[in-house]
Write a protein that holds these residues in place. Structure first.
Motif, PDB file in Angstrom:
ATOM      1  N   VAL A 138       0.882  -1.162   0.000  1.00 40.13           N
ATOM      2  CA  VAL A 138       0.000   0.000   0.000  1.00 40.13           C
ATOM      3  C   VAL A 138       0.920   1.212   0.000  1.00 40.13           C
ATOM      4  O   VAL A 138       1.727   1.371   0.914  1.00 40.13           O
ATOM      5  N   PHE A 139       0.820   2.042  -1.023  1.00 42.52           N
ATOM      6  CA  PHE A 139       1.690   3.214  -1.108  1.00 42.52           C
ATOM      7  C   PHE A 139       1.050   4.371  -0.354  1.00 42.52           C
ATOM      8  O   PHE A 139      -0.104   4.732  -0.595  1.00 42.52           O
ATOM      9  N   ILE A 140       1.814   4.942   0.567  1.00 43.45           N
ATOM     10  CA  ILE A 140       1.376   6.103   1.339  1.00 43.45           C
ATOM     11  C   ILE A 140       2.250   7.281   0.895  1.00 43.45           C
ATOM     12  O   ILE A 140       3.379   7.437   1.340  1.00 43.45           O
ATOM     13  N   GLY A 141       1.722   8.064  -0.018  1.00 49.00           N
ATOM     14  CA  GLY A 141       2.463   9.205  -0.536  1.00 49.00           C
ATOM     15  C   GLY A 141       2.441  10.370   0.423  1.00 49.00           C
ATOM     16  O   GLY A 141       1.555  10.482   1.278  1.00 49.00           O
ATOM     17  N   PRO A 145      -3.454  13.027   3.273  1.00 50.84           N
ATOM     18  CA  PRO A 145      -3.702  13.493   4.638  1.00 50.84           C
ATOM     19  C   PRO A 145      -3.663  12.306   5.611  1.00 50.84           C
ATOM     20  O   PRO A 145      -3.901  11.167   5.226  1.00 50.84           O
ATOM     21  N   ASP A 146      -3.374  12.594   6.878  1.00 46.20           N
ATOM     22  CA  ASP A 146      -3.285  11.531   7.876  1.00 46.20           C
ATOM     23  C   ASP A 146      -4.571  10.721   7.969  1.00 46.20           C
ATOM     24  O   ASP A 146      -4.533   9.507   8.152  1.00 46.20           O
ATOM     25  N   SER A 147      -5.718  11.364   7.811  1.00 47.72           N
ATOM     26  CA  SER A 147      -6.990  10.641   7.909  1.00 47.72           C
ATOM     27  C   SER A 147      -7.111   9.594   6.805  1.00 47.72           C
ATOM     28  O   SER A 147      -7.582   8.478   7.041  1.00 47.72           O
ATOM     29  N   ARG A 148      -6.676   9.925   5.607  1.00 49.28           N
ATOM     30  CA  ARG A 148      -6.719   8.973   4.483  1.00 49.28           C
ATOM     31  C   ARG A 148      -5.696   7.862   4.701  1.00 49.28           C
ATOM     32  O   ARG A 148      -5.973   6.691   4.446  1.00 49.28           O
ATOM     33  N   SER A 149      -4.495   8.222   5.173  1.00 48.00           N
ATOM     34  CA  SER A 149      -3.465   7.217   5.461  1.00 48.00           C
ATOM     35  C   SER A 149      -3.976   6.237   6.515  1.00 48.00           C
ATOM     36  O   SER A 149      -3.807   5.024   6.376  1.00 48.00           O
ATOM     37  N   GLU A 150      -4.603   6.767   7.561  1.00 44.86           N
ATOM     38  CA  GLU A 150      -5.135   5.913   8.622  1.00 44.86           C
ATOM     39  C   GLU A 150      -6.191   4.960   8.061  1.00 44.86           C
ATOM     40  O   GLU A 150      -6.197   3.772   8.365  1.00 44.86           O
ATOM     41  N   TYR A 151      -7.076   5.472   7.226  1.00 46.70           N
ATOM     42  CA  TYR A 151      -8.102   4.635   6.604  1.00 46.70           C
ATOM     43  C   TYR A 151      -7.466   3.500   5.784  1.00 46.70           C
ATOM     44  O   TYR A 151      -7.848   2.338   5.913  1.00 46.70           O
ATOM     45  N   LEU A 152      -6.507   3.851   4.950  1.00 46.09           N
ATOM     46  CA  LEU A 152      -5.846   2.836   4.116  1.00 46.09           C
ATOM     47  C   LEU A 152      -5.150   1.778   4.961  1.00 46.09           C
ATOM     48  O   LEU A 152      -5.250   0.578   4.690  1.00 46.09           O
ATOM     49  N   LEU A 153      -4.436   2.207   5.986  1.00 47.77           N
ATOM     50  CA  LEU A 153      -3.675   1.278   6.821  1.00 47.77           C
ATOM     51  C   LEU A 153      -4.594   0.357   7.619  1.00 47.77           C
ATOM     52  O   LEU A 153      -4.337  -0.841   7.737  1.00 47.77           O
ATOM     53  N   HIS A 183       9.518  10.853   6.109  1.00 49.77           N
ATOM     54  CA  HIS A 183       8.291  10.202   5.638  1.00 49.77           C
ATOM     55  C   HIS A 183       7.543   9.485   6.763  1.00 49.77           C
ATOM     56  O   HIS A 183       6.467   8.944   6.536  1.00 49.77           O
ATOM     57  N   GLN A 184       8.114   9.469   7.950  1.00 46.58           N
ATOM     58  CA  GLN A 184       7.424   8.863   9.087  1.00 46.58           C
ATOM     59  C   GLN A 184       6.313   9.799   9.539  1.00 46.58           C
ATOM     60  O   GLN A 184       6.477  11.010   9.548  1.00 46.58           O
ATOM     61  N   ARG A 185       5.209   9.230   9.906  1.00 48.93           N
ATOM     62  CA  ARG A 185       4.055  10.026  10.326  1.00 48.93           C
ATOM     63  C   ARG A 185       3.583   9.563  11.693  1.00 48.93           C
ATOM     64  O   ARG A 185       3.724   8.396  12.052  1.00 48.93           O
ATOM     65  N   GLY A 186       2.951  10.471  12.412  1.00 49.54           N
ATOM     66  CA  GLY A 186       2.400  10.139  13.718  1.00 49.54           C
ATOM     67  C   GLY A 186       1.365   9.033  13.653  1.00 49.54           C
ATOM     68  O   GLY A 186       1.262   8.204  14.556  1.00 49.54           O
ATOM     69  N   VAL A 187       0.620   8.984  12.541  1.00 54.32           N
ATOM     70  CA  VAL A 187      -0.415   7.960  12.407  1.00 54.32           C
ATOM     71  C   VAL A 187       0.197   6.547  12.406  1.00 54.32           C
ATOM     72  O   VAL A 187      -0.429   5.590  12.861  1.00 54.32           O
ATOM     73  N   PHE A 188       1.433   6.408  11.958  1.00 62.87           N
ATOM     74  CA  PHE A 188       2.087   5.090  11.971  1.00 62.87           C
ATOM     75  C   PHE A 188       2.274   4.621  13.414  1.00 62.87           C
ATOM     76  O   PHE A 188       2.062   3.451  13.725  1.00 62.87           O
TER      77      PHE A 188
END
Length: 168
Positions: free
Chosen positions: A93-96, A100-108, A123-128
């Motif tokens: 799953v590519f997280i570009g 936005p964090d909300s979309r990244s969270e949904y995908l993950l 490229h590290q995000r708090g959502v990770f």
């Protein structure tokens, strides 16, 4: 020797996995340019080695068959990361960076990722961390020559890319 009907090529065999096809190209043309982007160029041998190192790092930290998140920009490092997931027979799953964090969270959450390979620290995000994902990057890669763990041998049906969409 070029592939002919008498001497089929692994590259042309539709039953051969993407990673096996790539390995065949590496054996035939190790010093040929495989990828070039923004002034950086890697040969097939260099790209293969980098992909093996990333694959081993992913395998050591997450031996499941769940998708692997890849976070980064369009780069040759991300080409190696995609190839690493093919070598493991796992979807990605590519997280570009523009997501936005909300979309990244949904995908993950939707795809069930347990780990994320980040091209670089930016490229590290708090959502990770919020989702308790194992965060991997260049510092977690394994020198392929020193590795004890063999990479799996995926079959032709093991390669898949997940396409996740939201219904609004």
């Amino acid at each position: 020797m070029p592939a002919t009907s008498e001497c089929p090529s692994e590259i042309d065999d539709l039953e051969t996995s993407i990673s096996a096809r790539f390995e065949a190209v590496v054996k035939r043309n190790p010093d040929a340019i495989a990828v070039s982007h923004h002034g950086r160029t890697w040969t097939y041998q260099q790209l293969n080695r980098r992909a093996d190192e990333i694959a081993l790092a992913i395998q050591r930290h997450d031996a499941s068959d769940t998708p692997v998140a890849l976070a980064g920009d369009t780069s040759i490092t991300m080409v190696a990361a995609v190839l690493a997931t093919f070598k493991l027979g796992r979807p990605f799953v590519f997280i570009g960076p523009e997501l936005p964090d909300s979309r990244s969270e949904y995908l993950l959450k939707t795809t069930g990722c347990h780990c994320v390979y980040c091209e670089s620290p930016e490229h590290q995000r708090g959502v990770f961390r919020q989702l308790d994902l194992k965060i991997l990057g260049p510092d977690s890669e394994v020198d392929f020559n020193e590795a004890q763990d063999p990479l799996p041998t995926p079959g032709p049906d093991d390669h898949r890319i997940l396409r996740v969409t939201e219904r609004t």
